[in-house]
Scaffold this active site. Structure first.
Site, PDB file in Angstrom:
ATOM      1  N   HIS A   4       0.858  -1.200   0.000  1.00 35.03           N
ATOM      2  CA  HIS A   4       0.000   0.000   0.000  1.00 35.03           C
ATOM      3  C   HIS A   4       0.883   1.235   0.000  1.00 35.03           C
ATOM      4  CE1 HIS A   4      -3.177   2.803   1.157  1.00 35.03           C
ATOM      5  NE2 HIS A   4      -4.025   1.859   0.800  1.00 35.03           N
ATOM      6  N   ASP A  45      -7.889  -5.326   0.012  1.00 38.59           N
ATOM      7  CA  ASP A  45      -8.328  -6.194  -1.096  1.00 38.59           C
ATOM      8  C   ASP A  45      -7.924  -7.649  -0.929  1.00 38.59           C
ATOM      9  OD1 ASP A  45      -7.564  -3.358  -2.970  1.00 38.59           O
ATOM     10  OD2 ASP A  45      -9.563  -4.184  -2.711  1.00 38.59           O
TER      11      ASP A  45
HETATM   12  C1  SDX Z   1      -6.216   0.051  -2.832  1.00 33.35           C
HETATM   13  O1  SDX Z   1      -4.497   4.585  -1.977  1.00 33.35           O
HETATM   14  C2  SDX Z   1      -5.406   3.945  -1.361  1.00 33.35           C
HETATM   15  O2  SDX Z   1      -5.809   4.281  -0.241  1.00 33.35           O
HETATM   16  C3  SDX Z   1      -5.973   2.745  -2.107  1.00 33.35           C
HETATM   17  C4  SDX Z   1      -6.978   1.893  -1.316  1.00 33.35           C
HETATM   18  C5  SDX Z   1      -8.270   2.642  -1.065  1.00 33.35           C
HETATM   19  O3  SDX Z   1      -8.999   2.256  -0.132  1.00 33.35           O
HETATM   20  O4  SDX Z   1      -8.605   3.566  -1.869  1.00 33.35           O
HETATM   21  O5  SDX Z   1      -6.415   1.483  -0.103  1.00 33.35           O
HETATM   22  C6  SDX Z   1      -7.377   0.644  -2.120  1.00 33.35           C
HETATM   23  O6  SDX Z   1      -5.984   0.386  -3.958  1.00 33.35           O
HETATM   24  C7  SDX Z   1      -5.330  -0.920  -2.086  1.00 33.35           C
HETATM   25  C8  SDX Z   1      -4.098  -1.381  -2.933  1.00 33.35           C
HETATM   26  C9  SDX Z   1      -4.593  -2.491  -3.876  1.00 33.35           C
HETATM   27  N1  SDX Z   1      -3.531  -2.822  -4.847  1.00 33.35           N
HETATM   28  C10 SDX Z   1      -2.891  -4.011  -4.763  1.00 33.35           C
HETATM   29  O7  SDX Z   1      -3.045  -4.828  -3.856  1.00 33.35           O
HETATM   30  C11 SDX Z   1      -1.965  -4.268  -5.940  1.00 33.35           C
HETATM   31  C12 SDX Z   1      -0.639  -4.827  -5.427  1.00 33.35           C
HETATM   32  N2  SDX Z   1       0.062  -3.752  -4.699  1.00 33.35           N
HETATM   33  C13 SDX Z   1       0.958  -2.919  -5.417  1.00 33.35           C
HETATM   34  O8  SDX Z   1       0.843  -2.828  -6.768  1.00 33.35           O
HETATM   35  C14 SDX Z   1       1.473  -1.717  -4.641  1.00 33.35           C
HETATM   36  O9  SDX Z   1       1.749  -2.143  -3.383  1.00 33.35           O
HETATM   37  C15 SDX Z   1       0.597  -0.483  -4.589  1.00 33.35           C
HETATM   38  C16 SDX Z   1       0.206  -0.029  -5.958  1.00 33.35           C
HETATM   39  C17 SDX Z   1      -0.604  -0.749  -3.783  1.00 33.35           C
HETATM   40  C18 SDX Z   1       1.426   0.620  -3.918  1.00 33.35           C
HETATM   41  O10 SDX Z   1       2.463   0.920  -4.757  1.00 33.35           O
HETATM   42  P1  SDX Z   1       3.522   2.075  -4.414  1.00 33.35           P
HETATM   43  O11 SDX Z   1       3.197   2.757  -3.142  1.00 33.35           O
HETATM   44  O12 SDX Z   1       3.682   2.921  -5.619  1.00 33.35           O
HETATM   45  O13 SDX Z   1       4.794   1.284  -4.090  1.00 33.35           O
HETATM   46  P2  SDX Z   1       5.752   0.677  -5.156  1.00 33.35           P
HETATM   47  O14 SDX Z   1       4.966   0.098  -6.289  1.00 33.35           O
HETATM   48  O15 SDX Z   1       6.802   1.697  -5.463  1.00 33.35           O
HETATM   49  O16 SDX Z   1       6.373  -0.538  -4.345  1.00 33.35           O
HETATM   50  C19 SDX Z   1       7.439  -0.310  -3.439  1.00 33.35           C
HETATM   51  C20 SDX Z   1       8.309  -1.553  -3.566  1.00 33.35           C
HETATM   52  C21 SDX Z   1       8.675  -1.869  -5.022  1.00 33.35           C
HETATM   53  O17 SDX Z   1       9.893  -2.562  -4.987  1.00 33.35           O
HETATM   54  P3  SDX Z   1      11.238  -1.696  -5.379  1.00 33.35           P
HETATM   55  O18 SDX Z   1      10.977  -1.079  -6.722  1.00 33.35           O
HETATM   56  O19 SDX Z   1      11.361  -0.655  -4.273  1.00 33.35           O
HETATM   57  O20 SDX Z   1      12.326  -2.725  -5.366  1.00 33.35           O
HETATM   58  O21 SDX Z   1       7.561  -2.698  -3.093  1.00 33.35           O
HETATM   59  C22 SDX Z   1       7.372  -3.607  -4.163  1.00 33.35           C
HETATM   60  C23 SDX Z   1       7.613  -2.854  -5.460  1.00 33.35           C
HETATM   61  O22 SDX Z   1       8.097  -3.737  -6.467  1.00 33.35           O
HETATM   62  N3  SDX Z   1       5.984  -4.060  -4.073  1.00 33.35           N
HETATM   63  C24 SDX Z   1       5.572  -5.315  -4.227  1.00 33.35           C
HETATM   64  C25 SDX Z   1       4.176  -5.273  -4.032  1.00 33.35           C
HETATM   65  N4  SDX Z   1       3.801  -4.024  -3.791  1.00 33.35           N
HETATM   66  C26 SDX Z   1       4.917  -3.271  -3.819  1.00 33.35           C
HETATM   67  N5  SDX Z   1       6.246  -6.460  -4.508  1.00 33.35           N
HETATM   68  C27 SDX Z   1       5.480  -7.563  -4.577  1.00 33.35           C
HETATM   69  N6  SDX Z   1       4.148  -7.626  -4.401  1.00 33.35           N
HETATM   70  C28 SDX Z   1       3.462  -6.491  -4.121  1.00 33.35           C
HETATM   71  N7  SDX Z   1       2.136  -6.526  -3.953  1.00 33.35           N
END
Ligand code: SDX
Length: 427
Positions: A305, A362
């Site tokens: 998140h 989720d």
């Molecule tokens: C919702 O914003 C909100 O409040 C949203 C929400 C709401 O109520 O409105 O809470 C609802 O959207 C919840 C999130 C649902 N999405 C997912 O579950 C999809 C999987 N999660 C990711 O795609 C990610 O965690 C996000 C999109 C939710 C957050 O992404 P960020 O904050 O932009 O973080 P990032 O993508 O830069 O990740 C940071 C690091 C990265 O690694 P590095 O590049 O630093 O090496 O963490 C890794 C990412 O690769 N990472 C994951 C991961 N999520 C982040 N690695 C593996 N699996 C994951 N799920």
């Protein structure tokens, strides 16, 4: 004089006021930065940017805290109803019994759709994704409800807010009915908001439908958990659309479109599909390794998140609700065991620990929705149904702010500098 942030550059010092909120991070007011320095700040994805002031929802990502108008999500999920939480978000205080009765009655009087809107559904293929239908039908509401689109009129704003909250369950239920080839079921306003939705979704004209109180309460709680969440991507979309003066129906349609993405609201559908693809606990290590592999686009859906660097408090309530629904419906879906073991393994894996990746709202929601009988394609439509009250409350807060102006971010330009046109004959 309050605190200031000092910026020193090009031999000059610039002071910017620091503004304190009631709780949470202070902000540096940089509205004068460009005028004074000719420079922009740079923050793609808005990781360090407060785009607005709001009194609706507070999140402390490090502590896993979520408050709606000061009330903790765990307390609202335990003691409140979606109608009461909706009233709270819209009005800023918990309602008296009379206020709640009046609000619920008002909402129930707007649950029917203009009859011509039913023909919109027949323009879609039967296998159209419900979110495609929701985008189209909600956007079309502005073609039917001209009498509540003057955003400068607080009465219009109130009516359109109530219409949107009331009609989303009807629109979502109709999208489901259309996908399974069953007739639309009209609202029955003697039922609760959530009971009405269950009956419109799973009831058929051929026989009476009995709302299961355990399912009704679980789904109502799921709606509470999804009601609002500060300035997430879809809420920011609604605010930006609203800042141009677009009518509320068009703004909510824009929010629905943004919510659909798998990185946002589409994650609940993707998370259950992922759990089903994993299938059995012995396959979990392979998927965890894939999620850690930078060359593999696979991510653990329902994990991570932007704000929560601790357990999403909504996921805690969601996991507890799975157990209640499974027990009540005598469901024994192995996917829950896969989810529990996946969570356990991920939370003990250094990669997830170091990146502070925890289950979010989720991760478990799809397990419950599937047990209740919703197809995965309906999960994000249910998220949109519940989040409509948050979008509407945030839109109202923005529109009623006298200082409100159109949102217009700038950029760091890295394209070609000016060059002369070359005639085709010379290329
Ligand atoms: C919702 O914003 C909100 O409040 C949203 C929400 C709401 O109520 O409105 O809470 C609802 O959207 C919840 C999130 C649902 N999405 C997912 O579950 C999809 C999987 N999660 C990711 O795609 C990610 O965690 C996000 C999109 C939710 C957050 O992404 P960020 O904050 O932009 O973080 P990032 O993508 O830069 O990740 C940071 C690091 C990265 O690694 P590095 O590049 O630093 O090496 O963490 C890794 C990412 O690769 N990472 C994951 C991961 N999520 C982040 N690695 C593996 N699996 C994951 N799920």
């Amino acid at each position: 004089m309050g605190d200031t942030a000092k910026l020193s550059m090009a031999g000059a010092d610039f002071d910017y006021p620091v503004i304190k909120g009631s709780v949470g991070p202070d902000v540096v007011d940089i509205r004068k930065l460009y005028g004074q320095t000719g420079m922009f700040t740079y923050d793609p994805g808005f990781t360090s940017t407060a785009a607005c002031e709001s009194a609706l929802t507070f999140i402390d990502g490090d502590e896993g805290v979520l408050l709606h108008r000061g009330y903790a999500i765990g307390e609202l999920a335990e003691h409140s109803t979606f109608m009461e939480t909706s009233y709270l978000l819209l009005n800023g205080a918990l309602p008296s019994q009379a206020e709640l009765t009046d609000f619920s009655r008002t909402i129930s009087r707007h649950t029917m759709l203009h009859e011509q809107l039913a023909t919109f559904y027949r323009g879609f293929r039967r296998d159209a994704h419900p979110m495609a239908i929701m985008c189209g039908v909600v956007g079309a509401l502005s073609a039917f409800y001209h009498d509540s689109t003057d955003i400068a009129d607080p009465v219009h704003r109130k009516i359109s807010s109530h219409r949107l909250i009331a009609k989303m369950p009807t629109i979502a239920a109709m999208a489901f009915k259309y996908s399974v080839g069953q007739p639309f079921v009209y609202p029955d306003n003697s039922l609760s908001y959530t009971g009405n939705f269950l009956r419109m979704t799973f009831g058929v004209p051929a026989e009476p439908y009995e709302v299961n109180p355990v399912v009704e309460q679980a789904l109502d709680r799921i709606f509470i958990l999804h009601a609002d969440h500060e300035q997430n991507a879809s809420t920011s979309t609604v605010r930006l659309a609203g800042s141009s003066g677009a009518n509320p129906f068009a703004c909510i349609a824009a929010g629905i479109a943004c919510l659909w993405g798998p990185a946002h609201g589409g994650a609940n559908e993707a998370a259950l599909n992922m759990l089903r693809e994993i299938g059995t606990p012995d396959k979990i290590p392979h998927y965890i390794e894939r999620a850690k592999d930078k060359n593999d686009p696979f991510r653990l859906m329902g994990f991570g998140h932007r704000v929560y660097k601790n357990y999403d408090p909504r996921a805690t309530v969601m996991q507890k609700t799975v157990r209640e629904v499974f027990a009540a419906l005598k469901v024994n879906d192995p996917v829950f065991e896969v989810a529990l073991q996946l969570e356990e393994m991920a939370l003990n894996d250094p990669y997830f620990i170091e990146k502070k990746l925890f289950p979010n709202v989720d991760f478990y929601s799809g397990v419950i929705l599937s047990a209740i009988g919703f197809p995965t394609t309906m999960f994000t439509a249910l998220f949109a149904l519940a989040r409509t009250v948050g979008w509407v409350a945030q839109w109202n807060e923005m529109i009623s702010d006298p200082g409100q102006k159109i949102g217009r971010p700038r950029q760091l330009y890295t394209g070609p500098v000016e060059r002369s046109y070359v005639p085709l004959s010379k290329r």
